[in-house]
Design an enzyme around this catalytic site. Structure first.
Site, PDB file in Angstrom:
ATOM      1  CG  ASP A  13      34.287  45.365  32.698  1.00  0.00           C
ATOM      2  OD1 ASP A  13      34.806  44.951  33.744  1.00  0.00           O
ATOM      3  OD2 ASP A  13      34.945  45.718  31.697  1.00  0.00           O
ATOM      4  CE  LYS A  16      32.144  39.582  36.270  1.00  0.00           C
ATOM      5  NZ  LYS A  16      32.163  40.556  35.171  1.00  0.00           N
ATOM      6  N   GLY A  17      30.163  42.718  40.482  1.00  0.00           N
ATOM      7  CA  GLY A  17      30.563  43.132  41.840  1.00  0.00           C
ATOM      8  C   GLY A  17      29.365  43.620  42.639  1.00  0.00           C
ATOM      9  N   GLY A  40      38.061  43.582  37.596  1.00  0.00           N
ATOM     10  CA  GLY A  40      37.852  44.794  38.394  1.00  0.00           C
ATOM     11  C   GLY A  40      36.378  44.821  38.744  1.00  0.00           C
ATOM     12  CG  HIS A  41      34.562  41.925  40.209  1.00  0.00           C
ATOM     13  ND1 HIS A  41      34.412  40.624  40.627  1.00  0.00           N
ATOM     14  CD2 HIS A  41      34.843  41.853  38.886  1.00  0.00           C
ATOM     15  CE1 HIS A  41      34.618  39.815  39.590  1.00  0.00           C
ATOM     16  NE2 HIS A  41      34.888  40.542  38.535  1.00  0.00           N
ATOM     17  CB  THR A  42      32.870  48.828  40.645  1.00  0.00           C
ATOM     18  OG1 THR A  42      33.853  48.785  39.613  1.00  0.00           O
ATOM     19  CG2 THR A  42      32.891  50.174  41.322  1.00  0.00           C
ATOM     20  CD  GLN A 224      38.340  37.518  33.870  1.00  0.00           C
ATOM     21  OE1 GLN A 224      38.400  36.361  34.238  1.00  0.00           O
ATOM     22  NE2 GLN A 224      38.873  38.493  34.584  1.00  0.00           N
ATOM     23  NE  ARG A 303      42.548  47.858  28.473  1.00  0.00           N
ATOM     24  CZ  ARG A 303      42.623  46.625  28.020  1.00  0.00           C
ATOM     25  NH1 ARG A 303      43.106  46.389  26.812  1.00  0.00           N
ATOM     26  NH2 ARG A 303      42.201  45.603  28.752  1.00  0.00           N
ATOM     27  CE  LYS A 331      27.045  50.897  33.999  1.00  0.00           C
ATOM     28  NZ  LYS A 331      28.534  50.960  33.940  1.00  0.00           N
ATOM     29  N   GLY A 415      21.210  51.678  39.186  1.00  0.00           N
ATOM     30  CA  GLY A 415      22.268  52.563  39.689  1.00  0.00           C
ATOM     31  C   GLY A 415      23.308  51.721  40.397  1.00  0.00           C
TER      32      GLY A 415
END
Ligand code: GDP
Ligand code: IMO
Ligand code: MG
Length: 440
Positions: A13, A16-17, A40-42, A224, A303, A331, A415
């Site tokens: 998390d 990476k996305g 889960g890649h946003t 991951q 989660r 971030k 961002g």
């Protein structure tokens, strides 16, 4: 054009996305090589937010080819759901998504066995994403897995399913006291989706090697992170695949000498989802502040993510294991309101100071972080695109975490949007290989 691997340098998390999306323009093919829909890649593009689980983030660029390599484990229903999600946004994968015929399938018994296994571990549970990822890899290594290519031969598929169910139904009865799965129903449900998937299934290793030989460039999208790697991570609190850069080769069939550069992604702090040691965890109001401000809730499971200070021991380790050329820090903006920011430079274990990441999780559990305290900048960095426009203390923070991690910082993300990115290190090796320009 170079071939580049992007890997997570912490516990997943890292963003990476976003970074894969940012780089996709410069490549011809984007490849996922391990993991499954546990990822889960946003990617945020303007007002739209996409969360990709199995399909490479590069799919959002309409002219790019995307590959799900042999190292990935595929739940065909999750895959179809993702294809439909993309279609609902007007994005077609037709003719530009290839899935390896060697990729292993996730079967219904994998999820059920994982549930039983997690229950049996009680306090020591891994806290998996409950997607059946681990048991699917177990069967792959146990040489009893069923592969995407097997779906194309219904008789063979049924035969392999039958052999598996003999054993799995017994295990399910013994460990979860449930009735066994029906061979007929399971076979019917899997074979029913084959017409929608068969156009994508192919020998992707052949495709990738031919593409590379023809001068096309490949971008490998890690899922991951290094500390979740089954060999190098905080075992047993890890995922079941090689999330480190080496996985790009085994998980795609592309040889190591074709890889030109490895780029790590790390947050300006640390997060982790699920169980396992986390030396810099902040189980207090600062951790909560980071969670709220950074929207640190799992992109796959929702989660709450555990949050903590930046751990330079972790990122140094990731640099070594992946031989990172440079890192992207994401971030940074999440730390804007903190008056003081700590960075872990080493671990204290009993009377020793450890500078290298220990192998044993019980040692890691007993480690106390040795912190360096840095002053916060207490002003907004969200959306800043120029290094020179960052507050001086934010620049100092970046330069210290770069130094402590022993690696150059090539990009800083301020961002979730593509444009909220600072391009650094004009003279870096990555910059020479792949000149980056700010996105306008
Ligand atoms: P991945 O699994 O490594 O692709 O990361 P995730 O998508 O699970 O989590 C990263 C989250 O942070 C996503 O919601 C991104 O939209 C978001 N994000 C990425 N970069 C930044 C950034 O620089 N600042 C902020 N505030 N959010 C970011
Ligand atoms: P991305 O690609 C963060 C964690 C789970 C659990 C452990 C094992 O979005 O960075 P698994 O279901 O894989 O067997 O669970 O790994 N985990 C992740 N944590 N990001 C991920 O993916 C993860 N994928 C798995 O929370 O601790
Ligand atoms: Mg994620």
């Amino acid at each position: 054009m170079p071939n580049v691997v992007i890997v997570g340098s912490q516990w997943g998390d890292e963003g990476k996305g976003k970074i894969v999306d940012l780089f996709t323009d410069r490549f011809d093919v984007v490849v996922r090589y391990q993991g499954g829909h546990n990822a889960g890649h946003t990617v945020q593009i303007g007002d739209e937010t996409y969360v990709l689980h199995l399909i490479p983030s590069g799919i959002l660029h309409p002219e790019k080819i995307c590959v799900i390599g042999n190292g990935v484990v595929v739940d065909p229903f999750a895959l179809l759901e993702e294809i439909e999600m993309l279609a609902s946004h007007g994005i077609s994968v037709h003719g530009r998504l290839y899935i390896s015929n060697r990729a292993h399938l996730i079967m219904p018994y994998h999820r059920l066995l994982e549930e039983a296994d997690e229950k049996a571990r009680a306090e020591q549970k891994i806290g998996t994403t409950s997607r059946g990822i681990g048991p699917s890899y177990e069967d792959k290594m146990g040489r009893r897995g069923i592969r995407m290519g097997d779906l194309l031969d219904p008789e063979l598929f049924r035969e392999k399913l039958r052999a598996n169910l003999l054993n799995k139904n017994e295990l399910l009865g013994r460990y979860s006291h449930r009735e066994g799965l029906s061979e007929e129903e399971t076979a019917r449900s899997y074979l029913a989706v084959v017409p929608r998937l068969k156009g994508y299934i192919t020998d992707t290793a052949e495709f990738l090697n031919e593409s590379a030989a023809a001068g096309k460039s490949l971008l490998f999208e890690g899922a991951q992170g290094t500390l979740l790697d089954v060999d190098h991570g905080t075992y047993p609190f890890v995922t079941a695949s090689n999330a480190t850069a080496g996985g790009a080769c085994t998980g795609s069939g592309v040889g190591p000498t074709r890889i030109d550069s490895v780029l790590g992604v790390a947050k300006a702090y640390t997060t982790r989802v699920g169980g396992g040691p986390f030396p810099t965890e902040l189980a207090n109001s600062i951790g909560e502040h980071i969670r709220e401000r950074g929207k640190e809730f799992g992109a796959s499971t929702g989660r709450p993510r555990r949050c903590g200070w930046f751990d330079a021991v972790v990122v140094r380790y990731a640099r070594v294991i992946n031989n990172l050329d440079s890192i992207v820090i994401t971030k940074l903006d999440v730390l804007d309101d903190l008056p003081e920011i700590k960075v872990c430079v080493a671990y204290r274990y009993r009377s020793q100071v450890l500078k290298y990441f220990p192998m044993d999780v019980s040692v890691l559990d007993a480690c106390e972080p040795v912190y360096e305290m840095l002053p916060g900048w207490l002003s907004g960095t969200a959306g800043i695109k120029e290094y020179a426009s960052l507050p001086e203390r934010a620049r100092h923070y970046l330069s210290r975490i770069g130094e402590m991690s022993g690696t150059e910082i090539s990009l800083v993300s301020t961002g979730p949007d593509r444009r909220q990115t600072i391009v650094m290190a004009e003279k870096s090796r990555l910059q020479r290989l792949l000149p980056l320009v700010p996105v306008s």
